[in-house]
Design a protein around this motif. Sequence first.
Motif, mmCIF file in Angstrom:
data_model
loop_
_atom_site.group_PDB
_atom_site.id
_atom_site.type_symbol
_atom_site.label_atom_id
_atom_site.label_comp_id
_atom_site.label_asym_id
_atom_site.label_seq_id
_atom_site.Cartn_x
_atom_site.Cartn_y
_atom_site.Cartn_z
ATOM 1 N N GLY A 107 -28.126 3.593 -38.469
ATOM 2 C CA GLY A 107 -28.828 4.390 -39.469
ATOM 3 C C GLY A 107 -30.209 4.849 -39.084
ATOM 4 N N PHE A 108 -30.616 4.726 -37.817
ATOM 5 C CA PHE A 108 -31.953 5.140 -37.403
ATOM 6 C C PHE A 108 -31.874 6.345 -36.466
ATOM 7 C CE2 PHE A 108 -32.458 0.559 -38.198
ATOM 8 C CZ PHE A 108 -33.436 0.614 -39.169
ATOM 9 N N CYS A 109 -32.828 7.254 -36.609
ATOM 10 C CA CYS A 109 -32.893 8.373 -35.682
ATOM 11 C C CYS A 109 -34.262 8.406 -35.020
ATOM 12 C CB CYS A 109 -32.607 9.694 -36.392
ATOM 13 S SG CYS A 109 -34.045 10.459 -37.108
ATOM 14 N N CYS A 110 -34.320 9.202 -33.987
ATOM 15 C CA CYS A 110 -35.564 9.322 -33.239
ATOM 16 C C CYS A 110 -36.682 9.808 -34.162
ATOM 17 C CB CYS A 110 -35.366 10.297 -32.085
ATOM 18 S SG CYS A 110 -36.836 10.478 -31.057
ATOM 19 N N PRO A 111 -37.841 9.143 -34.157
ATOM 20 C CA PRO A 111 -38.955 9.563 -35.017
ATOM 21 C C PRO A 111 -39.568 10.900 -34.612
ATOM 22 C CG PRO A 111 -39.623 7.742 -33.609
ATOM 23 C CD PRO A 111 -38.149 7.903 -33.421
ATOM 24 N N ASP A 112 -39.180 11.412 -33.445
ATOM 25 C CA ASP A 112 -39.647 12.722 -33.015
ATOM 26 C C ASP A 112 -38.822 13.787 -33.744
ATOM 27 O OD1 ASP A 112 -40.327 15.084 -31.800
ATOM 28 O OD2 ASP A 112 -40.266 14.281 -29.757
ATOM 29 N N SER A 113 -39.430 14.517 -34.662
ATOM 30 C CA SER A 113 -38.703 15.479 -35.491
ATOM 31 C C SER A 113 -38.089 16.615 -34.677
ATOM 32 C CB SER A 113 -39.630 16.060 -36.557
ATOM 33 O OG SER A 113 -40.735 16.708 -35.964
ATOM 34 N N PHE A 114 -38.573 16.818 -33.446
ATOM 35 C CA PHE A 114 -38.003 17.859 -32.596
ATOM 36 C C PHE A 114 -36.765 17.348 -31.844
ATOM 37 C CE2 PHE A 114 -42.445 19.095 -33.103
ATOM 38 C CZ PHE A 114 -42.302 20.396 -33.514
ATOM 39 N N CYS A 115 -36.538 16.052 -31.917
ATOM 40 C CA CYS A 115 -35.381 15.458 -31.246
ATOM 41 C C CYS A 115 -34.305 15.093 -32.273
ATOM 42 C CB CYS A 115 -35.810 14.219 -30.461
ATOM 43 S SG CYS A 115 -34.444 13.371 -29.641
ATOM 44 N N ALA A 116 -34.626 14.128 -33.147
ATOM 45 C CA ALA A 116 -33.756 13.724 -34.262
ATOM 46 C C ALA A 116 -32.389 13.219 -33.819
ATOM 47 C CB ALA A 116 -33.589 14.871 -35.249
ATOM 48 N N ALA A 117 -32.283 12.714 -32.575
ATOM 49 C CA ALA A 117 -31.018 12.132 -32.127
ATOM 50 C C ALA A 117 -30.856 10.732 -32.709
ATOM 51 C CB ALA A 117 -30.980 12.079 -30.603
ATOM 52 N N LEU A 118 -29.630 10.297 -32.830
ATOM 53 C CA LEU A 118 -29.372 8.947 -33.327
ATOM 54 C C LEU A 118 -29.777 7.932 -32.267
ATOM 55 C CD1 LEU A 118 -25.892 9.594 -34.922
ATOM 56 C CD2 LEU A 118 -27.998 9.072 -36.152
#
Length: 397
Positions: free
Chosen positions: A274-285
């Motif tokens: 349930g976590f994604c990359c905190p970089d909003s330009f990445c947003a990968a799981l």
Amino acid sequence: MDLGNFEVREIPGKGKGVVSKVHFPPGKLLYKADPYVAVLRGQQQQERCGFCFAHCDRLLRCSKCKSIWYCSHDCQRADWLDHGAECKSIIKVAPNKATASVLLMARLLCRRDKGTPVAGCTLADIERLQSHRGQHPQEKLDMYAQMALLVLRFLDQKIAERLDPAFIVDLFCKFTCNNFNVSDAEMNDIGAGLYPHAALINHSCTPNSVAVFDGRTVHIRSIEPIMPGDEVTVSYVEVAEPTAKRQQTLQEVFFFHCNCLACQDVFQNAKLEGFCCPDSFCAALMQSKPEGKLVCPQCGRECKLNMAQQQADHACQLQSSGIQYKTDGSIHFPIKSTVCISFCYFHYDCSEIDWFVLLSFVGQIFLLNHAQLAFVSDIEQASAALQEAKKIQHPLL
């Protein structure tokens, strides 16, 4: 188990398992059985019938021990095979009360002493169950030894004299690996039971069957097509848990490592985390690592899992503070459409949805308005936004 439709055979890497001989479509009842022994837990003993486990507002109490309750005289008479022996023991140890585990073991040992088959099962079926005694940690075995002494004090002296405490410890080990948690229609645990034939069904995180209960009767029902030669499987754990959590429970309680397709699917586990990359330009799981880190497979960014969980807990508290429970039973969530608490992201197509609220299992809050997601980079900013958003109410779906 009805061996007309099934056979018990060796399954590579699993030991014995149950294999179907015929085709079953989804939703088909494969097997049902009453328990060899079963008891209610805790407060349920005063809210449900001690024999059929039905919930009843007006229960009849055993006039002798005053500890077991029944929905009817018929159920009380039917339960006397078990309760007749334990009733005297309950009176003997009063005002102390035997735990559900002690009661369950005492019932099993009384059944063993009488030697009568129950629900199509014999003592040989119990003896064939695996105990994995050598794999239980020593502190568990010490606890079982203490419980065995309590059982011996609880039982009738004539039965207790013929029993070895080590034999009872071995049975407690079998209970841990083979008992079923009996649940009600809302999947709340209400008791425990031993179903020797159903216990032969192996685990999978992608099961083709499920165990449900009608009172204390277990029903094994297919949820996927089962073809001749297919192994029948159920899940021993919550399948929505992340892989690491499922593996930990299976290893600690059942002493095996699951290698099913779900446990090998890294992307599926990332979604469950349930976590994604905190970089909003990445947003990968992000993917969890054994050293307690979350790593983005796309950009390589890392963060500590415990810090992410703390943020998720904080987000959950903020979400809970905003929920409004209405008198008609509905739930409303007052918040502006552009607010999102960051750190998790799921890929949903919301192009045709004006409002969509997604609460992930880790407690993160997402609000999507016309498919546009606004990130709030910090919990304090999200908290401030939540305080300001009072105008719009949207029912949680």
